[in-house]
Design a protein around this motif. Structure first.
Motif, mmCIF file in Angstrom:
data_model
loop_
_atom_site.group_PDB
_atom_site.id
_atom_site.type_symbol
_atom_site.label_atom_id
_atom_site.label_comp_id
_atom_site.label_asym_id
_atom_site.label_seq_id
_atom_site.Cartn_x
_atom_site.Cartn_y
_atom_site.Cartn_z
ATOM 1 N N VAL A 225 -30.578 29.125 5.326
ATOM 2 C CA VAL A 225 -32.420 29.347 5.436
ATOM 3 C C VAL A 225 -32.662 29.501 3.944
ATOM 4 O O VAL A 225 -32.191 30.537 3.117
ATOM 5 C CB VAL A 225 -32.533 30.870 6.079
ATOM 6 C CG1 VAL A 225 -34.003 30.816 6.297
ATOM 7 C CG2 VAL A 225 -32.025 30.524 7.653
ATOM 8 N N MET A 226 -33.604 28.473 3.672
ATOM 9 C CA MET A 226 -34.178 28.493 2.283
ATOM 10 C C MET A 226 -35.806 28.851 2.452
ATOM 11 O O MET A 226 -36.325 28.086 3.244
ATOM 12 C CB MET A 226 -33.993 27.374 1.217
ATOM 13 C CG MET A 226 -32.364 27.295 1.193
ATOM 14 S SD MET A 226 -31.716 28.521 -0.078
ATOM 15 C CE MET A 226 -32.472 28.195 -1.699
ATOM 16 N N LEU A 227 -36.535 29.313 1.554
ATOM 17 C CA LEU A 227 -37.857 29.334 1.409
ATOM 18 C C LEU A 227 -38.436 27.870 1.149
ATOM 19 O O LEU A 227 -37.690 27.018 0.499
ATOM 20 C CB LEU A 227 -38.343 30.386 0.252
ATOM 21 C CG LEU A 227 -38.431 31.728 0.756
ATOM 22 C CD1 LEU A 227 -38.700 32.482 -0.737
ATOM 23 C CD2 LEU A 227 -39.320 31.999 1.649
ATOM 24 N N LYS A 228 -39.324 27.366 1.710
ATOM 25 C CA LYS A 228 -39.725 26.201 1.457
ATOM 26 C C LYS A 228 -40.155 25.853 0.009
ATOM 27 O O LYS A 228 -40.668 26.960 -0.535
ATOM 28 C CB LYS A 228 -41.097 25.858 2.388
ATOM 29 C CG LYS A 228 -40.552 25.595 3.757
ATOM 30 C CD LYS A 228 -41.775 25.207 4.711
ATOM 31 C CE LYS A 228 -41.245 24.873 6.062
ATOM 32 N NZ LYS A 228 -42.149 24.580 7.008
ATOM 33 N N ASP B 51 -34.887 27.377 -13.071
ATOM 34 C CA ASP B 51 -35.290 27.763 -11.814
ATOM 35 C C ASP B 51 -34.347 28.256 -10.668
ATOM 36 O O ASP B 51 -33.149 27.850 -10.924
ATOM 37 C CB ASP B 51 -36.056 26.714 -11.117
ATOM 38 C CG ASP B 51 -37.051 27.158 -9.922
ATOM 39 O OD1 ASP B 51 -37.783 28.211 -10.194
ATOM 40 O OD2 ASP B 51 -37.262 26.591 -9.070
ATOM 41 N N VAL B 52 -34.381 29.375 -10.233
ATOM 42 C CA VAL B 52 -33.743 29.986 -9.175
ATOM 43 C C VAL B 52 -34.350 30.303 -7.916
ATOM 44 O O VAL B 52 -35.563 30.665 -7.876
ATOM 45 C CB VAL B 52 -33.012 31.197 -9.854
ATOM 46 C CG1 VAL B 52 -32.193 31.722 -8.666
ATOM 47 C CG2 VAL B 52 -32.367 31.148 -11.023
ATOM 48 N N ARG B 53 -33.812 29.742 -6.644
ATOM 49 C CA ARG B 53 -34.209 30.277 -5.689
ATOM 50 C C ARG B 53 -33.352 30.972 -4.663
ATOM 51 O O ARG B 53 -31.782 30.692 -4.752
ATOM 52 C CB ARG B 53 -34.451 29.007 -4.811
ATOM 53 C CG ARG B 53 -35.328 27.697 -5.580
ATOM 54 C CD ARG B 53 -36.778 28.052 -5.342
ATOM 55 N NE ARG B 53 -37.331 27.953 -4.246
ATOM 56 C CZ ARG B 53 -38.554 28.105 -3.914
ATOM 57 N NH1 ARG B 53 -39.516 28.921 -4.780
ATOM 58 N NH2 ARG B 53 -39.306 28.228 -2.655
ATOM 59 N N ALA B 54 -33.473 31.745 -4.254
ATOM 60 C CA ALA B 54 -32.603 32.705 -3.192
ATOM 61 C C ALA B 54 -32.819 32.280 -1.961
ATOM 62 O O ALA B 54 -33.933 32.378 -1.397
ATOM 63 C CB ALA B 54 -32.939 34.277 -3.825
ATOM 64 N N GLY B 55 -31.798 32.306 -1.059
ATOM 65 C CA GLY B 55 -31.916 32.218 0.355
ATOM 66 C C GLY B 55 -30.788 32.978 1.246
ATOM 67 O O GLY B 55 -30.074 33.738 0.534
ATOM 68 N N LYS B 56 -30.747 32.714 2.584
ATOM 69 C CA LYS B 56 -29.837 33.303 3.412
ATOM 70 C C LYS B 56 -28.630 32.414 3.766
ATOM 71 O O LYS B 56 -29.267 31.369 4.104
ATOM 72 C CB LYS B 56 -30.309 34.014 4.327
ATOM 73 C CG LYS B 56 -31.195 35.147 4.001
ATOM 74 C CD LYS B 56 -32.024 35.795 5.175
ATOM 75 C CE LYS B 56 -33.261 34.909 5.429
ATOM 76 N NZ LYS B 56 -34.150 35.617 6.373
ATOM 77 N N VAL B 57 -27.793 32.828 3.996
ATOM 78 C CA VAL B 57 -26.585 31.929 4.940
ATOM 79 C C VAL B 57 -26.064 32.873 6.144
ATOM 80 O O VAL B 57 -25.803 34.126 5.897
ATOM 81 C CB VAL B 57 -25.699 31.361 4.144
ATOM 82 C CG1 VAL B 57 -24.570 32.512 3.201
ATOM 83 C CG2 VAL B 57 -24.650 30.662 4.854
ATOM 84 N N ILE B 58 -26.262 32.532 7.162
ATOM 85 C CA ILE B 58 -25.689 33.227 8.447
ATOM 86 C C ILE B 58 -24.566 32.579 9.054
ATOM 87 O O ILE B 58 -24.595 31.259 9.385
ATOM 88 C CB ILE B 58 -26.899 33.356 9.374
ATOM 89 C CG1 ILE B 58 -28.022 34.045 8.755
ATOM 90 C CG2 ILE B 58 -26.393 34.227 10.563
ATOM 91 C CD1 ILE B 58 -29.636 33.861 9.309
ATOM 92 N N GLU B 59 -23.510 33.235 8.994
ATOM 93 C CA GLU B 59 -22.275 32.817 9.601
ATOM 94 C C GLU B 59 -22.119 33.174 11.197
ATOM 95 O O GLU B 59 -21.870 34.425 11.657
ATOM 96 C CB GLU B 59 -21.027 33.342 8.847
ATOM 97 C CG GLU B 59 -19.675 32.641 9.208
ATOM 98 C CD GLU B 59 -18.365 33.307 8.470
ATOM 99 O OE1 GLU B 59 -18.738 33.522 7.093
ATOM 100 O OE2 GLU B 59 -17.666 33.561 9.077
ATOM 101 N N VAL C 89 -21.220 37.939 14.003
ATOM 102 C CA VAL C 89 -22.320 37.277 13.012
ATOM 103 C C VAL C 89 -22.021 37.760 11.507
ATOM 104 O O VAL C 89 -22.010 39.216 11.499
ATOM 105 C CB VAL C 89 -23.632 37.473 13.546
ATOM 106 C CG1 VAL C 89 -24.866 36.627 12.428
ATOM 107 C CG2 VAL C 89 -23.817 36.960 14.901
ATOM 108 N N ARG C 90 -22.339 37.082 10.540
ATOM 109 C CA ARG C 90 -21.897 37.632 9.261
ATOM 110 C C ARG C 90 -23.188 37.158 8.576
ATOM 111 O O ARG C 90 -23.405 36.014 8.676
ATOM 112 C CB ARG C 90 -20.849 37.364 8.508
ATOM 113 C CG ARG C 90 -19.384 37.669 9.219
ATOM 114 C CD ARG C 90 -18.894 38.944 9.274
ATOM 115 N NE ARG C 90 -18.445 39.807 7.954
ATOM 116 C CZ ARG C 90 -18.463 40.842 7.470
ATOM 117 N NH1 ARG C 90 -18.281 41.778 8.412
ATOM 118 N NH2 ARG C 90 -17.850 41.033 6.416
ATOM 119 N N ALA C 91 -23.886 38.016 7.637
ATOM 120 C CA ALA C 91 -25.227 37.597 6.808
ATOM 121 C C ALA C 91 -24.602 37.455 5.318
ATOM 122 O O ALA C 91 -24.211 38.635 4.920
ATOM 123 C CB ALA C 91 -26.117 38.424 7.009
ATOM 124 N N GLY C 92 -25.022 36.498 4.851
ATOM 125 C CA GLY C 92 -24.837 36.405 3.219
ATOM 126 C C GLY C 92 -26.024 35.887 2.527
ATOM 127 O O GLY C 92 -27.098 35.713 3.098
#
Lengths: 76, 76
Positions: free
Chosen positions: B7-10, B35-43, A36-39
């Protein structure tokens, strides 16, 4: 318009967050999960007609640490 | 095979990380950024043939906080 910047750790760079997620998934019974890699993904609202090169500049200067991270810009 | 979970904040949930990134970009002279929104990506590296439903289960149980976050699963 929207621009999406995906920032991932480079291959070979240790990813403790990803490791932790992987182990937690295993612990929950998801045995089919391997590495698993997180980004990060950063969603930017930019002015219409903004050049991709300009977004890449933002990545180089602030959004990614290019020593250990790769980035990918996607314009939507 | 690879699965990507975004995964992004609603919408409507305050995103201080995104705000900070937006202000930093403005400070660096990138005036075209709104506007900027930060989220995660999990591979995830998952076993061949793993069902998308199964990845969604992982999201519900661990990867996303569905009270404040949306997730999107992409299988590649």
């Amino acid at each position: 318009m929207k621009a999406y910047v995906h920032v991932m750790l480079k291959d070979g760079v240790l990813d403790p967050q990803g490791k932790a997620i992987g182990q937690a998934l295993q612990g929950l019974g998801f045995a089919e999960v391997g590495d698993v890699r997180a980004g990060k993904v950063i969603e930017l609202d930019v002015a219409e007609g903004t050049d991709k090169k300009r977004i890449e500049d933002m990545c180089e200067k602030l959004l990614a640490n290019t020593v250990i991270e790769n980035y990918r810009v996607e314009i939507a």
